[in-house]
Design a protein around this motif. Sequence first.
Motif, PDB file in Angstrom:
ATOM      1  N   GLU A   1       0.749  -1.112   0.064  1.00  0.00           N
ATOM      2  CA  GLU A   1      -0.108  -0.062  -0.004  1.00  0.00           C
ATOM      3  C   GLU A   1       0.753   1.272   0.080  1.00  0.00           C
ATOM      4  O   GLU A   1       1.714   1.414   0.690  1.00  0.00           O
ATOM      5  CB  GLU A   1      -1.020   0.015   0.931  1.00  0.00           C
ATOM      6  CG  GLU A   1      -1.925  -1.123   1.115  1.00  0.00           C
ATOM      7  CD  GLU A   1      -2.983  -0.830   2.131  1.00  0.00           C
ATOM      8  OE1 GLU A   1      -3.139   0.270   2.912  1.00  0.00           O
ATOM      9  OE2 GLU A   1      -3.558  -1.893   2.382  1.00  0.00           O
ATOM     10  N   ASP A   2       0.346   2.347  -0.495  1.00  0.00           N
ATOM     11  CA  ASP A   2       1.166   3.378  -0.787  1.00  0.00           C
ATOM     12  C   ASP A   2       2.589   3.337  -1.241  1.00  0.00           C
ATOM     13  O   ASP A   2       3.461   3.957  -0.622  1.00  0.00           O
ATOM     14  CB  ASP A   2       1.026   4.290   0.722  1.00  0.00           C
ATOM     15  CG  ASP A   2       1.430   5.728   0.494  1.00  0.00           C
ATOM     16  OD1 ASP A   2       1.096   6.348  -0.450  1.00  0.00           O
ATOM     17  OD2 ASP A   2       1.571   6.612   1.610  1.00  0.00           O
ATOM     18  N   LEU A   3       2.785   2.521  -2.203  1.00  0.00           N
ATOM     19  CA  LEU A   3       4.058   2.593  -2.914  1.00  0.00           C
ATOM     20  C   LEU A   3       4.334   3.824  -3.578  1.00  0.00           C
ATOM     21  O   LEU A   3       3.644   4.404  -4.047  1.00  0.00           O
ATOM     22  CB  LEU A   3       3.976   1.437  -3.752  1.00  0.00           C
ATOM     23  CG  LEU A   3       5.308   0.881  -4.468  1.00  0.00           C
ATOM     24  CD1 LEU A   3       5.955   0.112  -3.194  1.00  0.00           C
ATOM     25  CD2 LEU A   3       4.881  -0.227  -5.640  1.00  0.00           C
ATOM     26  N   CYS A   4       5.621   4.101  -3.569  1.00  0.00           N
ATOM     27  CA  CYS A   4       6.177   5.536  -4.114  1.00  0.00           C
ATOM     28  C   CYS A   4       6.125   5.337  -5.536  1.00  0.00           C
ATOM     29  O   CYS A   4       6.306   6.376  -6.384  1.00  0.00           O
ATOM     30  CB  CYS A   4       7.536   5.597  -3.438  1.00  0.00           C
ATOM     31  SG  CYS A   4       7.697   6.058  -1.632  1.00  0.00           S
ATOM     32  N   LEU A   5       6.301   4.173  -6.078  1.00  0.00           N
ATOM     33  CA  LEU A   5       6.624   3.864  -7.523  1.00  0.00           C
ATOM     34  C   LEU A   5       5.563   4.627  -8.558  1.00  0.00           C
ATOM     35  O   LEU A   5       4.198   4.667  -8.209  1.00  0.00           O
ATOM     36  CB  LEU A   5       6.674   2.487  -7.828  1.00  0.00           C
ATOM     37  CG  LEU A   5       7.000   2.086  -9.229  1.00  0.00           C
ATOM     38  CD1 LEU A   5       8.295   2.386  -9.537  1.00  0.00           C
ATOM     39  CD2 LEU A   5       6.643   0.656  -9.631  1.00  0.00           C
ATOM     40  N   LYS A   6       5.832   5.300  -9.560  1.00  0.00           N
ATOM     41  CA  LYS A   6       5.082   6.271 -10.786  1.00  0.00           C
ATOM     42  C   LYS A   6       4.444   5.092 -11.273  1.00  0.00           C
ATOM     43  O   LYS A   6       4.774   4.025 -11.742  1.00  0.00           O
ATOM     44  CB  LYS A   6       6.219   6.919 -11.545  1.00  0.00           C
ATOM     45  CG  LYS A   6       5.089   7.523 -12.656  1.00  0.00           C
ATOM     46  CD  LYS A   6       5.912   8.454 -13.465  1.00  0.00           C
ATOM     47  CE  LYS A   6       5.141   8.952 -14.509  1.00  0.00           C
ATOM     48  NZ  LYS A   6       5.956  10.052 -15.227  1.00  0.00           N
ATOM     49  N   LYS A   7       3.009   5.259 -11.404  1.00  0.00           N
ATOM     50  CA  LYS A   7       2.360   4.323 -12.074  1.00  0.00           C
ATOM     51  C   LYS A   7       2.423   4.350 -13.690  1.00  0.00           C
ATOM     52  O   LYS A   7       2.720   5.453 -14.195  1.00  0.00           O
ATOM     53  CB  LYS A   7       0.635   4.643 -11.936  1.00  0.00           C
ATOM     54  CG  LYS A   7       0.290   4.234 -10.555  1.00  0.00           C
ATOM     55  CD  LYS A   7      -1.205   4.659 -10.320  1.00  0.00           C
ATOM     56  CE  LYS A   7      -1.450   4.176  -8.897  1.00  0.00           C
ATOM     57  NZ  LYS A   7      -2.831   4.570  -8.590  1.00  0.00           N
ATOM     58  N   GLY A   8       2.606   3.129 -14.234  1.00  0.00           N
ATOM     59  CA  GLY A   8       2.774   3.280 -15.699  1.00  0.00           C
ATOM     60  C   GLY A   8       3.368   1.874 -15.987  1.00  0.00           C
ATOM     61  O   GLY A   8       3.286   0.884 -15.352  1.00  0.00           O
ATOM     62  N   VAL A   9       4.008   1.688 -17.167  1.00  0.00           N
ATOM     63  CA  VAL A   9       4.520   0.501 -17.920  1.00  0.00           C
ATOM     64  C   VAL A   9       6.190   0.622 -17.775  1.00  0.00           C
ATOM     65  O   VAL A   9       6.630   1.498 -18.101  1.00  0.00           O
ATOM     66  CB  VAL A   9       4.188   0.398 -19.197  1.00  0.00           C
ATOM     67  CG1 VAL A   9       4.794  -0.916 -19.788  1.00  0.00           C
ATOM     68  CG2 VAL A   9       2.662   0.319 -19.292  1.00  0.00           C
ATOM     69  N   TYR A  10       6.719  -0.586 -17.335  1.00  0.00           N
ATOM     70  CA  TYR A  10       8.246  -0.571 -17.187  1.00  0.00           C
ATOM     71  C   TYR A  10       8.698  -1.950 -17.945  1.00  0.00           C
ATOM     72  O   TYR A  10       8.070  -2.986 -18.109  1.00  0.00           O
ATOM     73  CB  TYR A  10       8.596  -0.782 -15.865  1.00  0.00           C
ATOM     74  CG  TYR A  10       8.150   0.496 -14.941  1.00  0.00           C
ATOM     75  CD1 TYR A  10       9.225   1.353 -14.358  1.00  0.00           C
ATOM     76  CD2 TYR A  10       7.008   0.803 -14.501  1.00  0.00           C
ATOM     77  CE1 TYR A  10       9.049   2.551 -13.842  1.00  0.00           C
ATOM     78  CE2 TYR A  10       6.662   1.834 -13.662  1.00  0.00           C
ATOM     79  CZ  TYR A  10       7.609   2.531 -13.494  1.00  0.00           C
ATOM     80  OH  TYR A  10       7.420   3.607 -12.539  1.00  0.00           O
ATOM     81  N   SER A  11       9.914  -1.894 -18.312  1.00  0.00           N
ATOM     82  CA  SER A  11      10.514  -3.046 -18.806  1.00  0.00           C
ATOM     83  C   SER A  11      11.413  -3.844 -17.508  1.00  0.00           C
ATOM     84  O   SER A  11      11.754  -2.935 -16.527  1.00  0.00           O
ATOM     85  CB  SER A  11      11.696  -3.014 -19.917  1.00  0.00           C
ATOM     86  OG  SER A  11      12.921  -1.948 -19.254  1.00  0.00           O
ATOM     87  N   GLY A  12      11.469  -5.153 -17.449  1.00  0.00           N
ATOM     88  CA  GLY A  12      12.192  -5.410 -16.341  1.00  0.00           C
ATOM     89  C   GLY A  12      12.264  -7.137 -16.331  1.00  0.00           C
ATOM     90  O   GLY A  12      12.048  -7.720 -17.362  1.00  0.00           O
ATOM     91  N   LEU A  13      12.621  -7.570 -15.173  1.00  0.00           N
ATOM     92  CA  LEU A  13      12.973  -9.169 -15.059  1.00  0.00           C
ATOM     93  C   LEU A  13      11.806  -9.564 -14.090  1.00  0.00           C
ATOM     94  O   LEU A  13      11.548  -8.985 -13.072  1.00  0.00           O
ATOM     95  CB  LEU A  13      14.438  -9.368 -14.822  1.00  0.00           C
ATOM     96  CG  LEU A  13      15.150  -8.778 -15.817  1.00  0.00           C
ATOM     97  CD1 LEU A  13      16.562  -8.774 -15.109  1.00  0.00           C
ATOM     98  CD2 LEU A  13      15.204  -9.581 -17.097  1.00  0.00           C
ATOM     99  N   VAL A  14      11.568 -10.900 -14.246  1.00  0.00           N
ATOM    100  CA  VAL A  14      10.859 -11.687 -13.036  1.00  0.00           C
ATOM    101  C   VAL A  14      11.840 -12.920 -12.858  1.00  0.00           C
ATOM    102  O   VAL A  14      12.146 -13.658 -13.666  1.00  0.00           O
ATOM    103  CB  VAL A  14       9.323 -12.238 -13.800  1.00  0.00           C
ATOM    104  CG1 VAL A  14       8.849 -13.155 -12.726  1.00  0.00           C
ATOM    105  CG2 VAL A  14       8.590 -11.013 -13.939  1.00  0.00           C
ATOM    106  N   LYS A  15      11.924 -13.210 -11.540  1.00  0.00           N
ATOM    107  CA  LYS A  15      12.533 -14.164 -11.059  1.00  0.00           C
ATOM    108  C   LYS A  15      11.742 -15.267 -10.504  1.00  0.00           C
ATOM    109  O   LYS A  15      10.804 -15.047  -9.673  1.00  0.00           O
ATOM    110  CB  LYS A  15      13.469 -13.640  -9.808  1.00  0.00           C
ATOM    111  CG  LYS A  15      14.637 -14.745  -9.337  1.00  0.00           C
ATOM    112  CD  LYS A  15      15.403 -14.215  -8.366  1.00  0.00           C
ATOM    113  CE  LYS A  15      16.242 -15.310  -7.767  1.00  0.00           C
ATOM    114  NZ  LYS A  15      17.335 -14.727  -6.786  1.00  0.00           N
ATOM    115  N   LEU A  16      11.938 -16.321 -11.196  1.00  0.00           N
ATOM    116  CA  LEU A  16      10.939 -17.613 -11.210  1.00  0.00           C
ATOM    117  C   LEU A  16      12.103 -18.704 -10.859  1.00  0.00           C
ATOM    118  O   LEU A  16      12.685 -19.232 -11.882  1.00  0.00           O
ATOM    119  CB  LEU A  16      10.177 -17.752 -12.280  1.00  0.00           C
ATOM    120  CG  LEU A  16       8.987 -17.006 -12.371  1.00  0.00           C
ATOM    121  CD1 LEU A  16       8.160 -17.653 -13.931  1.00  0.00           C
ATOM    122  CD2 LEU A  16       7.780 -17.448 -11.234  1.00  0.00           C
TER     123      LEU A  16
END
Length: 306
Positions: free
Chosen positions: A212-227
Motif C-alpha cells: 500500500e502507498d508505494l512510491c513508484l510512479k504508475k505506468g509501464v516498465y521493462s524488467g525481469l521476473v525471478k522464477l
Amino acid sequence: MKVLTEENLPLKEETVCTIGNFDGFHKGHRFILDRVIESSKRQGKSSLVITFEPHPKTVLSSGEKPCRITGLETKIDLLEDEGIDYLYIINFSREFARKDPEEFIKFLTEKLRCRTLIVGHDWKFGHQGKGDVQTAKQIGRKYGLKVEVIPPVKEEDKRISSTQIRNLLKKGKVEEVARYLGRDYCIKGKVEQGNRIGSQIGFPTINIKPPEDLCLKKGVYSGLVKLNGQLLPAVINYGNRPTVDGRETVLEAHIIGKKLSFKPEEVKIFFKKFIRDEKRFSDIDQLKNQIKADIQKAMKSLEVLK
C-alpha cells in the motif's frame, strides 16, 4: 535468517545489532549491514536487525506520511540475501514511541542480548527522539553495550537517503534509483489470481498485490521476473488498468516469449526502465496494439533483440 517473535526472547546468544526502518534498503543501509555481519563474525556473535512495522512516521506524523519504497516481504527477502542471522520486527505504536531512551537500551541488551550496536550518525530513538548516538553511548556503558557510528554514505558526492529515492521513484526514474540502491529496484510478493483479462487478449500476466502507498510512479516498465532462480524478461504494469476497470491498483508482469505451465506461489519483480505513463484506450484492440509496442520497447531496453 530467523524472524524472531516475543516467544523467542530473551535470546540465548549474544548479538551484534542494528536498528532502523531500512525502507530504501540503499547503499548506506547495506554498508551498515555489512559492518554488522563483519563485526558479528569477528566477535563470534549472531547478527541481528531490528526494524519497525509500520513506518514510525505513519503513526506519529500529523502531516504528510512517507510513501513506501520497500514492502515488508521484500525487506525480509533482501535481509536474508545479505546473510543476516536474526530479524526482530517491532510493531510500532504510540505506546512503543513513549519508551524513554534508557528503557529502550535496556530492552536491546536484556531481551535481544545486543552487545554491539551499529547505527548511522543521525540515529534517534526513545520518546520524541530524545535519544541520539551520544545518549546511546552514555547509557550503553551502564548495560555493557558498545555503540559504533557509521558516517553518511555518498554517491557522486551526494548523501544517499530514502527521501531522495522516494522522489526518484515518484518520477519513475528506476535506472537512477538503481545507482543509489546498488541493485535493481524490486518488489517481492505472493502471486494472486487476476481477472484473466490478460490471458483472454493474448498477454497472460503474473499478478502480485503491491504494498500500500508505494512510491513508484504508475505506468509501464521493462524488467525481469525471478522464477525458480531464473530471471526472465518481462513488461510490467503498475497502476489501475483504466481501460479494463480502473478501480484496483495492481502490479502485473507479462513474461516475454515464454508461456508458463504452472502458477508460481511467489515472484520477485525487478524494474529496469520506465516505458510510458498509464493510459486509457478506447477499446481492447487499441490496448493490444499498445502492449505489442510496449513489449518491443521492453525487449530493446533489456537487449533481448540484438
